[in-house]
Design a protein around this motif. Structure first.
Motif, mmCIF file in Angstrom:
data_model
loop_
_atom_site.group_PDB
_atom_site.id
_atom_site.type_symbol
_atom_site.label_atom_id
_atom_site.label_comp_id
_atom_site.label_asym_id
_atom_site.label_seq_id
_atom_site.Cartn_x
_atom_site.Cartn_y
_atom_site.Cartn_z
ATOM 1 N N MET A 201 49.735 40.847 53.757
ATOM 2 C CA MET A 201 49.850 39.580 54.474
ATOM 3 C C MET A 201 49.366 38.385 53.666
ATOM 4 O O MET A 201 49.505 37.242 54.094
ATOM 5 N N SER A 202 48.778 38.608 52.513
ATOM 6 C CA SER A 202 48.226 37.519 51.710
ATOM 7 C C SER A 202 49.318 36.598 51.173
ATOM 8 O O SER A 202 50.397 37.072 50.792
ATOM 9 N N PRO A 203 49.050 35.304 51.114
ATOM 10 C CA PRO A 203 50.019 34.398 50.483
ATOM 11 C C PRO A 203 50.199 34.667 48.986
ATOM 12 O O PRO A 203 51.164 34.196 48.379
ATOM 13 N N MET A 208 56.043 43.124 44.114
ATOM 14 C CA MET A 208 55.383 44.279 43.511
ATOM 15 C C MET A 208 54.176 44.727 44.342
ATOM 16 O O MET A 208 54.007 45.914 44.611
ATOM 17 N N THR A 209 53.326 43.783 44.750
ATOM 18 C CA THR A 209 52.152 44.191 45.545
ATOM 19 C C THR A 209 52.589 44.766 46.886
ATOM 20 O O THR A 209 51.962 45.689 47.400
ATOM 21 N N GLU A 210 53.660 44.220 47.436
ATOM 22 C CA GLU A 210 54.136 44.714 48.735
ATOM 23 C C GLU A 210 54.544 46.182 48.663
ATOM 24 O O GLU A 210 54.334 46.944 49.613
ATOM 25 N N PHE A 253 45.514 44.982 46.614
ATOM 26 C CA PHE A 253 44.566 43.908 46.931
ATOM 27 C C PHE A 253 43.899 43.364 45.673
ATOM 28 O O PHE A 253 43.434 42.212 45.660
ATOM 29 N N GLY A 254 43.888 44.155 44.591
ATOM 30 C CA GLY A 254 43.376 43.629 43.334
ATOM 31 C C GLY A 254 44.220 42.485 42.805
ATOM 32 O O GLY A 254 43.738 41.621 42.078
ATOM 33 N N ASN A 255 45.495 42.467 43.174
ATOM 34 C CA ASN A 255 46.397 41.391 42.778
ATOM 35 C C ASN A 255 46.551 40.308 43.846
ATOM 36 O O ASN A 255 46.578 39.122 43.536
ATOM 37 N N ALA A 256 46.658 40.726 45.108
ATOM 38 C CA ALA A 256 46.952 39.767 46.189
ATOM 39 C C ALA A 256 45.729 39.356 46.986
ATOM 40 O O ALA A 256 45.745 38.341 47.666
ATOM 41 N N GLY A 257 44.658 40.149 46.916
ATOM 42 C CA GLY A 257 43.422 39.778 47.595
ATOM 43 C C GLY A 257 43.320 40.268 49.026
ATOM 44 O O GLY A 257 44.320 40.571 49.683
ATOM 45 N N CYS A 258 42.087 40.342 49.511
ATOM 46 C CA CYS A 258 41.800 40.580 50.922
ATOM 47 C C CYS A 258 41.481 39.250 51.577
ATOM 48 O O CYS A 258 41.414 38.218 50.913
ATOM 49 N N GLU A 355 30.566 30.558 52.731
ATOM 50 C CA GLU A 355 30.297 31.456 51.609
ATOM 51 C C GLU A 355 31.436 32.411 51.279
ATOM 52 O O GLU A 355 31.374 33.110 50.278
ATOM 53 N N GLN A 356 32.466 32.468 52.129
ATOM 54 C CA GLN A 356 33.544 33.429 51.905
ATOM 55 C C GLN A 356 34.890 32.745 51.664
ATOM 56 O O GLN A 356 35.943 33.267 52.036
ATOM 57 N N GLY A 357 34.844 31.603 51.016
ATOM 58 C CA GLY A 357 36.077 30.869 50.740
ATOM 59 C C GLY A 357 37.060 31.639 49.877
ATOM 60 O O GLY A 357 38.278 31.501 50.036
ATOM 61 N N ARG A 358 36.543 32.461 48.951
ATOM 62 C CA ARG A 358 37.417 33.257 48.075
ATOM 63 C C ARG A 358 38.334 34.148 48.896
ATOM 64 O O ARG A 358 39.518 34.323 48.572
ATOM 65 N N LEU A 359 37.797 34.729 49.972
ATOM 66 C CA LEU A 359 38.584 35.609 50.820
ATOM 67 C C LEU A 359 39.416 34.831 51.843
ATOM 68 O O LEU A 359 40.584 35.146 52.080
ATOM 69 N N MET A 360 38.813 33.814 52.451
ATOM 70 C CA MET A 360 39.512 33.059 53.498
ATOM 71 C C MET A 360 40.734 32.329 52.953
ATOM 72 O O MET A 360 41.656 31.997 53.708
ATOM 73 N N ALA A 361 40.757 32.087 51.648
ATOM 74 C CA ALA A 361 41.928 31.452 51.035
ATOM 75 C C ALA A 361 43.154 32.356 51.085
ATOM 76 O O ALA A 361 44.289 31.886 50.898
ATOM 77 N N ASN A 362 42.950 33.647 51.345
ATOM 78 C CA ASN A 362 44.057 34.605 51.370
ATOM 79 C C ASN A 362 44.573 34.890 52.780
ATOM 80 O O ASN A 362 45.380 35.793 52.974
#
Length: 380
Positions: A201-203, A208-210, A253-258, A355-362
């Protein structure tokens, strides 16, 4: 490397570690000639069950001697004190996600102060070879560039994501899962499922990740259906499938993120010491009900169709049916059952938003502070 252009965004796909699979630990040890000049971080039970007398001369560190529960900066500092005078050229991590995440840091030139490392106040340079061997089927850490620790002074979990944390080799040995208790199997495999769903579901997702996300979802949910029908012991015949699914999800998730599920689970896990996968499950469907409410037209329709086909239900009931299946693996609890206090909802929300902007961006769609609070309140 695969690169695609979509809506003016460049999406890259890469798998950095060389992935090897062995049927048994003996062949792995012989191939890598583990010994003098190697640092091995593992658990005592894994070592004595599979590796005793196969690592002559190596410095072997037992993770359990330093801290119980989720890994923290304090644990890494203690291990560092014990190994700082040992000269080693390779780091071997054999264990669950916490062992792998900790070991990644020991391939770096400078490790401490750990908080400064995670806040990128230290120049990050990899100076050791890194070989990661998972003994659970969940984190996918063997193929990611992420290390996650509880930072005690910050009262939350935090991830360090840099290319220097990629392993040189990711080694899959299904034999190492044979003695994995069902509770650890459950929490780790649900974590892998959520990795697959969130990365799908990540932007940042790409074609490939899908592929990896969908394959992992299929393997895990079909495996859960076998377990739901035949009982927990049925997992032993399909452990290889779960190990591979975990790695697939890790690649995705290593490519698209959680995203928000992980971001919102971190305060719960660090405050009440809830196992990572279980904390994720406590939050999981709450986030997806909110996504469905905010943005029902879009990629979530594709996800719901995939899940409805696997669960043999309508797309309208997909999350209820998903919880019914997952409850055979871990019984879902309300947040209050973990000890969380209602007054902490505001604190947890603040941690997520600041503190969790890295994740919330996804996130699939933007979640405001009010949305995060509403999710916690409904799950409370």
């Amino acid at each position: 490397m695969y690169v695609t252009h979509k809506e003016d965004a460049v999406k890259e796909f890469k798998v950095v570690p060389i992935i090897r699979q062995y049927e048994e630990s003996k062949s792995f040890c012989e191939d890598f000639a583990i010994g003098r000049g190697d640092l091995v971080i593992t658990s005592e039970s894994t070592y004595y069950n599979y590796f005793e007398n196969q690592m002559e001369g190596a410095l072997v560190i037992f993770r359990g001697n330093y801290q119980k529960g989720e890994p923290s900066d304090e644990m890494v500092e203690k291990i560092y004190e014990d190994v700082k005078d040992y000269t080693y050229r390779r780091v071997f991590a054999i264990g669950g996600g916490s062992v792998l995440d900790v070991a990644k840091l020991f391939a770096l030139r400078t490790i401490t102060p750990v908080v400064d490392l995670f806040e990128k106040k230290i120049d990050i340079k990899k100076t050791k070879k890194l070989i990661l061997v998972p003994t659970t089927c969940g984190t996918g850490s063997e193929v990611t560039n992420i290390s996650i620790l509880e930072l005690k002074s910050r009262h939350t979990k935090m991830g360090l994501a840099v290319d220097e944390l990629y392993a040189d080799y990711a080694v899959l040995i299904p034999e190492l899962l044979n003695n994995l208790p069902f509770s650890f199997f459950a929490t780790s495999s649900i974590d892998a499922l959520i990795h697959a769903v969130e990365s799908y579901m990540s932007p940042k997702a790409s074609l490939m990740t899908e592929i990896y996300s969908i394959k992992a979802i299929n393997i895990i949910l079909k495996g859960y259906q076998i377990i739901a029908k035949n009982g927990p012991e049925a997992r032993k015949d399909i452990l290889t499938d779960f190990l591979i699914a975990s790695t697939y999800a890790g690649i995705a998730f290593g490519n698209a993120g959680c995203a928000a599920v992980h971001a919102m689970s971190y305060p719960l896990g660090s405050t009440y010491h809830v196992p990572h996968g279980e904390a994720n499950y406590a939050i999981f469907t709450g986030v997806y009900y909110m996504y469905q409410k905010l943005q029902p037209v879009g990629k979530i329709e594709e996800l719901n169709k995939i899940l409805s086909n696997l669960l043999e239900c309508s797309t309208d009931t997909v999350y209820e049916k998903l919880e019914e299946l997952l409850n055979h693996i871990i019984q879902k609890k309300s947040l209050r059952e973990y000890g969380m206090k209602k007054c902490e909802i505001a604190d947890f929300t603040n941690i997520v938003m600041t503190e969790q902007g890295r994740l919330m961006a996804n996130n699939y769609t933007e979640l405001s502070e009010r949305c995060v609070t509403d999710i916690y309140e409904k799950l409370y």
